[in-house]
Design a protein around this motif. Structure first.
Motif, PDB file in Angstrom:
ATOM      1  N   LEU A  39      30.138  35.508  56.584  1.00 18.47           N
ATOM      2  CA  LEU A  39      30.173  34.835  55.294  1.00 18.47           C
ATOM      3  C   LEU A  39      31.150  35.573  54.390  1.00 18.47           C
ATOM      4  N   HIS A  40      32.000  34.819  53.741  1.00 19.07           N
ATOM      5  CA  HIS A  40      32.885  35.420  52.752  1.00 19.07           C
ATOM      6  C   HIS A  40      32.210  35.265  51.399  1.00 19.07           C
ATOM      7  N   VAL A  41      31.783  36.396  50.835  1.00 19.47           N
ATOM      8  CA  VAL A  41      31.092  36.396  49.550  1.00 19.47           C
ATOM      9  C   VAL A  41      31.930  37.200  48.574  1.00 19.47           C
ATOM     10  N   TYR A  42      32.503  36.506  47.619  1.00 17.30           N
ATOM     11  CA  TYR A  42      33.392  37.066  46.602  1.00 17.30           C
ATOM     12  C   TYR A  42      34.564  37.770  47.268  1.00 17.30           C
ATOM     13  N   ASP A  43      34.514  39.076  47.428  1.00 14.52           N
ATOM     14  CA  ASP A  43      35.644  39.788  48.028  1.00 14.52           C
ATOM     15  C   ASP A  43      35.255  40.526  49.302  1.00 14.52           C
ATOM     16  N   THR A  44      34.138  40.118  49.911  1.00 14.16           N
ATOM     17  CA  THR A  44      33.613  40.820  51.075  1.00 14.16           C
ATOM     18  C   THR A  44      33.211  39.831  52.165  1.00 14.16           C
ATOM     19  N   ASN A  84      33.270  34.885  40.488  1.00 13.26           N
ATOM     20  CA  ASN A  84      34.644  34.636  40.037  1.00 13.26           C
ATOM     21  C   ASN A  84      34.685  34.197  38.575  1.00 13.26           C
ATOM     22  N   THR A  85      33.753  33.363  38.182  1.00 13.17           N
ATOM     23  CA  THR A  85      33.697  32.905  36.793  1.00 13.17           C
ATOM     24  C   THR A  85      33.494  34.085  35.844  1.00 13.17           C
ATOM     25  N   ASP A 130      36.615  36.490  35.921  1.00 14.34           N
ATOM     26  CA  ASP A 130      37.730  35.971  35.124  1.00 14.34           C
ATOM     27  C   ASP A 130      37.535  36.243  33.642  1.00 14.34           C
ATOM     28  N   ARG A 131      36.300  36.152  33.210  1.00 16.66           N
ATOM     29  CA  ARG A 131      36.007  36.293  31.790  1.00 16.66           C
ATOM     30  C   ARG A 131      35.820  37.747  31.341  1.00 16.66           C
ATOM     31  N   TYR A 132      35.205  38.580  32.187  1.00 12.69           N
ATOM     32  CA  TYR A 132      34.790  39.904  31.737  1.00 12.69           C
ATOM     33  C   TYR A 132      35.403  41.088  32.498  1.00 12.69           C
ATOM     34  N   LYS A 133      36.308  40.833  33.426  1.00 10.98           N
ATOM     35  CA  LYS A 133      36.851  41.896  34.278  1.00 10.98           C
ATOM     36  C   LYS A 133      37.462  43.043  33.470  1.00 10.98           C
ATOM     37  N   SER A 134      38.100  42.747  32.374  1.00  6.85           N
ATOM     38  CA  SER A 134      38.756  43.799  31.588  1.00  6.85           C
ATOM     39  C   SER A 134      37.761  44.635  30.783  1.00  6.85           C
ATOM     40  N   ARG A 135      36.536  44.118  30.570  1.00 11.95           N
ATOM     41  CA  ARG A 135      35.565  44.813  29.721  1.00 11.95           C
ATOM     42  C   ARG A 135      34.359  45.367  30.470  1.00 11.95           C
ATOM     43  N   MET A 179      25.550  40.130  36.261  1.00 12.56           N
ATOM     44  CA  MET A 179      25.649  38.913  35.440  1.00 12.56           C
ATOM     45  C   MET A 179      25.543  37.675  36.323  1.00 12.56           C
ATOM     46  N   ALA A 180      26.244  37.694  37.444  1.00 11.74           N
ATOM     47  CA  ALA A 180      26.217  36.558  38.363  1.00 11.74           C
ATOM     48  C   ALA A 180      24.820  36.373  38.953  1.00 11.74           C
TER      49      ALA A 180
END
Length: 97
Positions: free
Chosen positions: A12-17, A43-44, A47-52, A61-62
């Motif tokens: 299974l490909h889950v996010y980046d694994t 991913n949602t 995209d929104r919070y990766k920088s913080r 959160m997911a």
């Protein structure tokens, strides 16, 4: 049927694994859909919070988002009130008949 024949090993490909799992054949669709749901939700948030936020916080959160959806759906399918109403109506109908 032999014990191992109804099992299937998939990746299974889950996010980046990629995760290898042993599953029942009839559950493959559900596992793949679950992996898509997790990946899309992460991913949602990424995209929104990766920088913080850290990756770990984004995963949490997911997980909370998905768990909240599940709890709401579980609540929506609660039929106890409907069962009470149907019981009362049935008693009323029985009384009339």
């Amino acid at each position: 049927m032999a014990e191992g024949k109804d099992k299937l090993r998939i990746r299974l490909h889950v996010y980046d694994t990629d995760i290898p799992v042993n599953i029942r054949r009839e559950d493959e669709f559900y596992y793949r859909e679950a992996a898509k749901l997790i990946s899309n939700t992460v991913n949602t948030y990424a995209d929104r919070y990766k920088s913080r936020n850290s990756d770990k916080e984004i995963m949490y959160m997911a997980m909370i988002d998905i768990a909240l959806r599940l709890q709401r759906q579980k609540g929506d399918s609660d039929t106890s009130e409907l069962d009470k109403i149907l019981s009362a109506l049935t008693s009323e109908i029985d009384g009339i008949l």
